[in-house]
Design a protein around this motif. Structure first.
Motif, PDB file in Angstrom:
ATOM      1  N   ALA A 586       4.280  -4.110  -1.014  1.00  0.00           N
ATOM      2  CA  ALA A 586       4.293  -3.795  -2.443  1.00  0.00           C
ATOM      3  C   ALA A 586       3.592  -4.897  -3.252  1.00  0.00           C
ATOM      4  O   ALA A 586       2.803  -4.614  -4.153  1.00  0.00           O
ATOM      5  CB  ALA A 586       5.731  -3.614  -2.931  1.00  0.00           C
ATOM      6  N   GLN A 587       3.879  -6.145  -2.905  1.00  0.00           N
ATOM      7  CA  GLN A 587       3.248  -7.257  -3.630  1.00  0.00           C
ATOM      8  C   GLN A 587       1.739  -7.269  -3.400  1.00  0.00           C
ATOM      9  O   GLN A 587       0.957  -7.497  -4.334  1.00  0.00           O
ATOM     10  CB  GLN A 587       3.861  -8.580  -3.188  1.00  0.00           C
ATOM     11  CG  GLN A 587       3.399  -9.780  -3.998  1.00  0.00           C
ATOM     12  CD  GLN A 587       3.796  -9.677  -5.454  1.00  0.00           C
ATOM     13  OE1 GLN A 587       4.978  -9.524  -5.773  1.00  0.00           O
ATOM     14  NE2 GLN A 587       2.830  -9.737  -6.358  1.00  0.00           N
ATOM     15  N   ALA A 588       1.325  -7.019  -2.167  1.00  0.00           N
ATOM     16  CA  ALA A 588      -0.111  -6.994  -1.865  1.00  0.00           C
ATOM     17  C   ALA A 588      -0.812  -5.885  -2.635  1.00  0.00           C
ATOM     18  O   ALA A 588      -1.908  -6.067  -3.168  1.00  0.00           O
ATOM     19  CB  ALA A 588      -0.329  -6.820  -0.364  1.00  0.00           C
ATOM     20  N   LEU A 589      -0.176  -4.727  -2.718  1.00  0.00           N
ATOM     21  CA  LEU A 589      -0.765  -3.612  -3.462  1.00  0.00           C
ATOM     22  C   LEU A 589      -0.799  -3.897  -4.952  1.00  0.00           C
ATOM     23  O   LEU A 589      -1.753  -3.547  -5.645  1.00  0.00           O
ATOM     24  CB  LEU A 589       0.021  -2.331  -3.185  1.00  0.00           C
ATOM     25  CG  LEU A 589      -0.187  -1.718  -1.808  1.00  0.00           C
ATOM     26  CD1 LEU A 589       0.917  -0.722  -1.475  1.00  0.00           C
ATOM     27  CD2 LEU A 589      -1.552  -1.039  -1.741  1.00  0.00           C
ATOM     28  N   LEU A 590       0.246  -4.554  -5.451  1.00  0.00           N
ATOM     29  CA  LEU A 590       0.256  -4.927  -6.867  1.00  0.00           C
ATOM     30  C   LEU A 590      -0.873  -5.906  -7.161  1.00  0.00           C
ATOM     31  O   LEU A 590      -1.577  -5.774  -8.179  1.00  0.00           O
ATOM     32  CB  LEU A 590       1.611  -5.549  -7.220  1.00  0.00           C
ATOM     33  CG  LEU A 590       1.736  -6.095  -8.658  1.00  0.00           C
ATOM     34  CD1 LEU A 590       1.552  -4.981  -9.677  1.00  0.00           C
ATOM     35  CD2 LEU A 590       3.078  -6.781  -8.856  1.00  0.00           C
TER      36      LEU A 590
END
Length: 858
Positions: A586-590
């Motif tokens: 999720a953090q990488a996609l954000l």
């Protein structure tokens, strides 16, 4: 003289012995004569060499010199053959006897006629062709010429009895050019050699003259990259050997078309005012006069020749160049070549024409599509404050809005709209141009409405666009589908911001379902991102994920579909990853969703970023940071119900995590009350505050709402299950949790169970709960020690890597040893330990191992 023997050409010339006729034809300085002379010097057969400069003195003189060339080559003729009696003509009997004697030879004589382009008398050509045919195997004729020779070449080509080496084959290859430069003491990198070959088109004389000039330079590499052709001996060569050999009219045509990258006869006529450009250009190409044929009636000048002609034009007629560019721009726009038309209008600094071309051709959408946006932005960045018209202001506004300079772009747009309002009608210009201008203005107004969060303004602009597009020619709309596609995208985004989900979906789906082209691909991806967000907001993470991944075209895919780049689709995928408790992903996609160079362009994306950021921070156990993310202001003219509801939900969850249920209740009471996410959040808060009836009433308000997905219904079911447990109905509680688990399994949801609290661990759910709950229940038969407080529950499941670290921690391995064993850095191990400590509610290594064992994790 420095000479490079080119074996590939010499090998091709060897085929001259197999065919009666060989033609070597190329431009001046292409290396034709040197090639033929070098090849002739290697032959064992007798070679007679004749330079055709004598051809203009008459046929008799030509044949007299040819007979002498044969004699010097050791080929004697009998006294019966004789000599021409007159300078102006040759006797047919002489030619017949010559051919007859040559036909009896066992070894053919090779006759090379250099500069054959000087043979302009058809009679000489006919006589030479007669001798060639009658001599049969006794003679091989090699013609070296700049132009197509006066011979019936079509017959030889059809019979396969001709060897030809053309201009393109005479051009130096990069390897040959490097070898030639090395002979002049110049050794350059392959890229530099390739650039020089491209600029010279492999022209032999050009390469040699460049090499000679560079020898006298202190930095030959830079010189060969940057030399100005008109200031070198190349200019002297081309002006003398090519330009000045032409008639005055042809010279004028060449100078005028030199401002063009490419040209066709009609365009050349438009620049010259003549009507015979087709004949002239065809002749120049046939003469290898540095006019290259591109096919489909289009030509271009050799790059160096074009440079020199442009410089010559500026000296001869300094004010004519701008006028030629203007004429070219007008003609190219009428012919549909907008990009070239803009280049010429800019070269003439005629920005009004350039802007009118972009607007009138309905091409303003290209500023935003990514296909030509950089080119258009660079071109119009050179435009000064003048002129000021509706067209120029619209172009300026578009360029500024494409850079998210909303205030400046809006100001320009208002001025353009005022200028358009002052135009009475067709009398003020071409009706089609006026309609296209008004449609372009409405398109930009829709964009501004989207960027500023003004849905009512977007609707007005879209209605105006629908009215004026009826007056726009269908051909223009078909040629530039991106403008309408982008307009509908902006309208759909503005409607979504207003919470009009059904209307938003209608506009967005129209773009997605339309026949996709490269021009509309960006708009289609944006629409898919918005549709994915709608699915997520309605609680359908799986559907949202599939829609978001559809923004990656088939051409982009190799193996598993990659994540989209910056934009809303990546934000939606990040939100889905949070629901599945895949926090690192999720953090990488954000991070991928946010372009660090630019802020989020519109309120929808700004709100999406705040919501996803807050949910990630909540899941990582940082409620204070989540609260700050949710409170981050979104710049918009009007508030969005779903954005307010979801940010309030994040803030309320942060307050609940810190033990402030009353604050959470108040926040959600102030938010839009009918949003399902608010109703569930408010019910959770009321439950935490001990007001069970109020929580039940809030959940009952959700029942009439249809099309709610499991991300919402699972949470609602878990709140109802807890209420049932508080009321002593444990069977109903287990049933509700079991239903929630079944729904969650289809969508791979984990987060709702992590957020529900520790009461779930006490339920005997068996295999149904495997992998869904944050951890299994405490092992039976292992009561807590007397006097000890029960261990706090694990609210968040440990990741696989955190378990790996804990196992090695239990083996008394140091941080450095764990890092070495897992092939990661020490800092990475420390990060995993810190996260594991937080999830296990401990602060020390020993306590972490003990707690993990109690929970059955080791």
């Amino acid at each position: 003289m420095t000479f490079l023997r080119r074996d590939r050409l010499a090998g091709h010339l060897d085929e001259a012995l197999l065919t009666p006729l060989t033609v070597v034809h190329g431009a001046a300085g292409a290396g034709k004569t040197l090639l033929a002379a070098d090849w002739a010097s290697t032959r064992d057969e007798p070679v007679a060499w004749l330079t055709a400069q004598v051809a203009d003195k008459g046929g008799g003189t030509f044949w007299a010199y040819l007979l002498e060339a044969l004699r010097l080559a050791g080929v004697t003729t009998s006294a019966d053959a004789g000599l021409p009696a007159e300078a102006g003509r040759a006797d047919d009997r002489l030619l017949t006897r010559l051919a007859a004697e040559l036909s009896t030879r066992n070894t053919p004589v090779i006759l090379v006629v250099d500069e054959y382009d000087r043979v302009t008398d058809p009679e000489i050509a006919d006589q030479l062709e007669f001798v060639l045919r009658q001599a049969g195997h006794g003679m091989r004729l090699v013609l070296v010429t700049r132009t197509e020779p006066l011979l019936p070449l079509h017959r030889y080509r059809a019979a396969g009895t001709i060897t030809e080496i053309r201009n393109a084959e005479l051009a130096f290859t990069p390897g040959e050019a490097a070898a030639l430069l090395a002979l002049h003491g110049l050794r350059l990198p392959a890229d530099d050699v390739g650039a020089l070959v491209e600029r010279t088109r492999g022209w032999a004389a050009g390469l040699r003259l460049c090499a000679l000039a560079a020898q006298g330079e202190t930095d030959p590499r830079t010189f060969l990259k940057e030399f100005e052709a008109d200031r070198t001996t190349i200019a002297d060569f081309l002006l003398a050997e090519v330009l000045k050999r032409q008639t005055a009219g042809t010279q004028d045509l060449l100078l005028r078309v030199s401002v063009l990258e490419r040209f066709c006869p009609d365009l050349a006529n438009a620049l010259t005012g003549r009507t015979d450009a087709e004949r002239v250009l065809t002749a120049l190409h046939g003469q290898n006069a540095f006019v290259e044929y591109l096919g489909h009636a289009w030509f271009r000048l050799h790059p160096l020749f074009g440079e020199i002609l442009r410089a010559h034009l500026r000296v001869r007629s300094p004010e004519l160049e701008a006028e030629l560019h203007r004429r070219a721009a007008r003609w190219l726009r009428r012919s549909g070549s907008l990009g070239e038309a803009l280049g010429h209008a800019a070269a003439a600094e005629d920005w009004e024409t350039a802007a009118r071309a972009v607007i009138g051709d309905l091409a303003l959408g290209e500023v935003f599509t990514g296909l030509h946006c950089d080119d258009l932005s660079r071109l119009f960045s050179r435009m000064g404050p003048e002129p000021a018209s509706a067209a120029t202001d619209l172009v300026r506004a578009a360029c500024e809005l494409s850079r998210c300079e909303v205030a400046r772009g809006s100001s320009r747009l208002r001025r353009a709209a005022q200028a358009l309002a002052a135009q009475a009608g067709p009398a003020d210009g071409d009706p089609a141009d006026l309609a296209a201008t008004r449609l372009s203005c409405a398109f930009l107004e829709t964009l501004v409405a989207r960027l500023t969060g003004a849905p009512a303004q977007a609707e007005r602009a879209a209605q105006l666009a629908e009215q004026v597009r009826r007056d726009v020619p269908d051909a223009l709309l078909e040629a530039h589908p991106e403008l309408i596609a982008l307009l509908l995208t902006h309208l759909g985004s503005a409607r979504l911001w207003a919470g009009r989900v059904r209307d938003a979906r209608a506009a967005l789906t129209t773009v997605v379902d339309s026949s996709g082209t490269g021009a509309t691909e960006q708009a289609r991806r944006e629409c898919l991102g918005h549709l994915a967000l709608i699915d997520y907001l309605r609680g359908w993470p799986g559907r949202a994920e599939r829609t978001a991944l559809a923004t990656v075209t088939a051409a982009d895919r190799g193996g598993p579909p990659p994540a989209p780049g910056p934009g809303l689709a990546s934000l939606v995928l990040a939100a889905v990853a949070v629901e599945r408790d895949e926090l690192d992903r999720a953090q990488a996609l954000l991070d991928a969703a946010v372009d660090a160079r630019h802020p989020p362009p519109d309120p929808v994306t700004q709100a999406g970023r705040a919501i996803v950021t807050g949910r990630i921070l909540l899941a990582r156990g940082d409620p204070q940071a989540a609260l700050e993310a949710a409170d981050r202001a979104v710049a918009a003219d009007v508030a969005s119900p779903w954005a307010e509801a979801h940010t309030a939900s994040v803030a309320a969850a942060a307050h609940l995590a810190e033990g402030r249920p009353e604050m959470a209740v108040k926040l959600l009471q102030d938010a839009p009350g009918d949003e399902p996410v608010c109703l569930v959040g408010a019910a959770q808060a009321e439950l935490a505050a001990g007001r069970f009836e109020a929580a039940a009433e809030l959940l009952d308000r959700m029942r009439p709402q249809g099309d709610l997905g499991p991300a919402i219904t699972v949470r609602a079911a878990l709140v109802r299950a807890r209420l049932a447990g508080e009321n002593g109905d444990h069977a109903a509680q287990r049933g509700l949790v079991a239903r929630a688990l079944r729904e969650a399994r289809r969508e791979r949801l984990r987060r709702p169970f992590a957020e529900a609290g520790p009461w779930l661990r006490t339920l005997p759910l068996g295999a149904l709960a495997e992998g869904r709950l944050p951890c299994g229940p405490t092992r039976r038969g292992s009561p807590a020690r007397t006097g000890e407080q029960p261990a706090p529950p694990v609210v968040e499941e440990l990741s696989g890597r955190e378990r790996d670290v804990l196992r090695r921690l239990a083996q008394m391995m140091s941080t450095e040893e764990i890092a070495a064993d897992l092939y990661v850095s020490v800092n990475t191990v420390k990060t995993h330990l810190k996260s594991a400590y937080r999830k296990l509610a401990v602060n020390r290594r020993h306590d972490a191992v003990r707690r993990a064992r109690e929970l059955g994790l080791l």
